[in-house]
Design an enzyme around this catalytic site. Structure first.
Site, mmCIF file in Angstrom:
data_model
loop_
_atom_site.group_PDB
_atom_site.id
_atom_site.type_symbol
_atom_site.label_atom_id
_atom_site.label_comp_id
_atom_site.label_asym_id
_atom_site.label_seq_id
_atom_site.Cartn_x
_atom_site.Cartn_y
_atom_site.Cartn_z
ATOM 1 N N GLY A 116 0.841 -1.208 0.000
ATOM 2 C CA GLY A 116 0.000 0.000 0.000
ATOM 3 C C GLY A 116 0.869 1.249 0.000
ATOM 4 O O GLY A 116 1.873 1.304 0.700
ATOM 5 N N THR B 75 4.366 2.897 5.506
ATOM 6 C CA THR B 75 2.985 2.415 5.643
ATOM 7 C C THR B 75 2.238 3.368 6.563
ATOM 8 O O THR B 75 2.813 3.878 7.520
ATOM 9 C CB THR B 75 2.911 0.986 6.229
ATOM 10 O OG1 THR B 75 1.569 0.718 6.675
ATOM 11 C CG2 THR B 75 3.827 0.777 7.422
ATOM 12 N N ARG C 265 1.230 -5.228 -5.298
ATOM 13 C CA ARG C 265 1.435 -6.396 -4.435
ATOM 14 C C ARG C 265 1.651 -7.572 -5.385
ATOM 15 O O ARG C 265 0.791 -7.857 -6.205
ATOM 16 C CB ARG C 265 0.224 -6.604 -3.526
ATOM 17 C CG ARG C 265 0.067 -5.486 -2.489
ATOM 18 C CD ARG C 265 -1.022 -5.809 -1.469
ATOM 19 N NE ARG C 265 -1.016 -4.829 -0.378
ATOM 20 C CZ ARG C 265 -1.936 -3.875 -0.233
ATOM 21 N NH1 ARG C 265 -2.930 -3.775 -1.080
ATOM 22 N NH2 ARG C 265 -1.854 -3.029 0.788
ATOM 23 N N ASP D 265 0.021 2.471 8.560
ATOM 24 C CA ASP D 265 -0.495 1.739 9.724
ATOM 25 C C ASP D 265 0.357 1.872 10.991
ATOM 26 O O ASP D 265 -0.136 1.612 12.091
ATOM 27 C CB ASP D 265 -0.642 0.252 9.397
ATOM 28 C CG ASP D 265 -1.624 -0.012 8.275
ATOM 29 O OD1 ASP D 265 -2.435 0.880 7.979
ATOM 30 O OD2 ASP D 265 -1.570 -1.108 7.680
ATOM 31 N N ASP E 191 2.615 -0.095 11.953
ATOM 32 C CA ASP E 191 2.596 -1.405 12.608
ATOM 33 C C ASP E 191 3.922 -2.160 12.496
ATOM 34 O O ASP E 191 3.941 -3.387 12.474
ATOM 35 C CB ASP E 191 1.453 -2.257 12.028
ATOM 36 C CG ASP E 191 1.591 -2.475 10.524
ATOM 37 O OD1 ASP E 191 2.426 -1.791 9.894
ATOM 38 O OD2 ASP E 191 0.876 -3.328 9.984
ATOM 39 N N ASP F 96 4.990 -4.587 6.014
ATOM 40 C CA ASP F 96 5.383 -5.958 6.375
ATOM 41 C C ASP F 96 5.494 -6.899 5.171
ATOM 42 O O ASP F 96 6.414 -7.717 5.105
ATOM 43 C CB ASP F 96 4.477 -6.531 7.468
ATOM 44 C CG ASP F 96 3.007 -6.425 7.127
ATOM 45 O OD1 ASP F 96 2.672 -5.839 6.084
ATOM 46 O OD2 ASP F 96 2.188 -6.934 7.904
ATOM 47 N N ARG G 138 -5.724 -1.913 8.918
ATOM 48 C CA ARG G 138 -5.733 -3.376 8.742
ATOM 49 C C ARG G 138 -6.001 -4.056 10.077
ATOM 50 O O ARG G 138 -7.095 -3.930 10.605
ATOM 51 C CB ARG G 138 -4.406 -3.842 8.144
ATOM 52 C CG ARG G 138 -4.560 -5.125 7.343
ATOM 53 C CD ARG G 138 -3.230 -5.614 6.833
ATOM 54 N NE ARG G 138 -2.606 -4.725 5.889
ATOM 55 C CZ ARG G 138 -2.742 -4.808 4.568
ATOM 56 N NH1 ARG G 138 -3.486 -5.741 4.051
ATOM 57 N NH2 ARG G 138 -2.141 -3.959 3.775
HETATM 58 O O1 F6P Z 1 -1.597 -1.146 4.919
HETATM 59 C C1 F6P Z 1 -2.159 0.068 4.548
HETATM 60 C C2 F6P Z 1 -3.635 -0.070 4.345
HETATM 61 O O2 F6P Z 1 -4.167 1.198 3.980
HETATM 62 C C3 F6P Z 1 -4.409 -0.662 5.528
HETATM 63 O O3 F6P Z 1 -4.644 0.288 6.541
HETATM 64 C C4 F6P Z 1 -5.635 -1.162 4.847
HETATM 65 O O4 F6P Z 1 -6.223 -2.220 5.560
HETATM 66 C C5 F6P Z 1 -5.119 -1.650 3.528
HETATM 67 O O5 F6P Z 1 -3.914 -0.956 3.286
HETATM 68 C C6 F6P Z 1 -6.058 -1.432 2.372
HETATM 69 O O6 F6P Z 1 -5.493 -2.028 1.254
HETATM 70 P P1 F6P Z 1 -6.003 -1.736 -0.232
HETATM 71 O O7 F6P Z 1 -5.537 -0.367 -0.613
HETATM 72 O O8 F6P Z 1 -5.376 -2.801 -1.044
HETATM 73 O O9 F6P Z 1 -7.492 -1.793 -0.192
#
Ligand code: F6P
Length: 326
Positions: free
Chosen positions: A14, A129, A75, A131, A133, A106, A175
């Site tokens: 992300g 990120t 990804r 998050d 985390d 991660d 997440r």
């Molecule tokens: O890891 C970053 C994040 O924005 C999380 O907070 C969220 O759950 C996820 O990515 C959303 O992913 P996507 O953009 O693939 O929907």
């Protein structure tokens, strides 16, 4: 000394605001130390397909203030296979890339760890990120911008909630981590926050709503997207409506608005410091670690440790919500 001559830089997973500032810092410091640098497009996916681009001072001009990532991101399922990683390695070799800076979270570091070990390839990671985390850094690049985006959005929600005397349940990203909810919840003066790391005592929360000041015009509950006890924002709203039919309850899911926009100065400075440190330390031979900032100082954490998801919730912060929301 490592003998490194050419560094590859990429963003993966992300995106997060400040990734561009990190790319700029890596490119400019590599050039400062007389290294060549290539940008790899779309993370591991572009590495496998050979989507490389030579970078110079100009390629990173005027990007420090931009959200997203100029290198784009992805990804990659193929990088999880041995064949995919082998192809990526061959692409790097054919372009004489002898070290990497990986910017991501991660998933990015899981890939970097496997690849670094498999091909004895020097990689340093920058925590990118929203998050927050990752273990081994007080803050990740993008987290500060994301929580400020949440605060901006919820301040607006508060205006309209106040006008209509409404209770809002706001779902934020993260997440399976509640750090966005925790800090932004304090920042907006939330009545309650729900995060995956702590067991939610629904009865206690309902009781707090019951006894909270009757003259409060609006109430804001912040729910982290990965929080399970409440069943998520929509289900929580149903439960609140049943218990308090007198409240005019609304749900707002903020979504990707949290991840876009200009990075804050905090994120730009963090990205700049970590980007310079990554290049300087690749040169001196460090590898397979994440570069973070702990108590204001550059710190290194093995990829393994960084992604273990053992980031602890500061209980004092959690208690602050309770004390201040009455
Ligand atoms: O890891 C970053 C994040 O924005 C999380 O907070 C969220 O759950 C996820 O990515 C959303 O992913 P996507 O953009 O693939 O929907």
């Amino acid at each position: 000394m490592s003998g490194i001559k050419k560094i590859g830089v990429f963003t993966s997973g992300g995106d997060s605001p400040g990734m561009n500032a990190a790319i700029r810092a890596v490119v400019r410091s590599a050039l400062y130390y007389n290294l060549e640098v290539v940008g790899i497009k779309r993370g591991y996916e572009g590495m496998i397909l050979g989507e490389f681009e030579d970078m110079d001072r100009k390629s990173v001009a005027n990007i420090i203030q931009r959200g997203g990532t100029i290198l784009r991101t992805a990804r990659s399922a193929d990088f999880k296979t041995k064949a995919g990683r082998e192809q990526a390695y061959q692409q790097l070799k054919s372009r004489n890339v002898d070290a990497l800076v990986a910017i991501g979270g991660d998933g990015t570091f899981t890939g970097a760890k496997v690849f670094g070990e498999e091909f004895d390839f020097p990689i340093l990671g920058l925590p990118g990120t929203i998050d927050n985390d990752l273990f081994g850094t007080d803050f990740t690049i993008g987290y500060d911008t994301a929580i400020n985006n949440v605060v901006d959005a919820v301040d607006r929600i508060r205006d309209t909630a106040e006008s209509h005397s409404r209770l809002f349940i706001v779902e934020v990203m993260g997440r399976d981590c509640g750090l966005i909810a925790l800090r932004s919840g304090i920042g907006v003066g939330a009545e309650s926050i729900f995060i995956p790391e702590t067991k939610t005592d629904m009865e206690a929360m309902m009781h707090r709503l019951e006894i909270s000041r009757k003259d409060k015009m609006s109430k804001i509950l912040i729910v982290a997207e990965g929080e399970g006890d409440s069943g998520g924002a929509v289900e929580l709203a149903e439960r609140v409506k049943q218990r308090f039919p007198q409240y005019d309850t609304r749900v707002s899911i903020l979504g990707h608005i949290q991840r876009g926009g200009k990075p804050t100065c905090m994120d730009r400075v963090l990205a700049s410091r970590l980007g310079v440190a990554a290049v300087e330390n690749l040169i001196t031979g460090r590898r397979n670690e994440m570069v973070g900032l702990l108590n204001g100082k550059i710190a290194f954490t093995s990829f393994d440790h960084a992604i273990k998801h053992n980031v602890e919730i500061n209980k004092d912060l959690f208690k602050i919500v309770d004390i201040l929301s009455l």
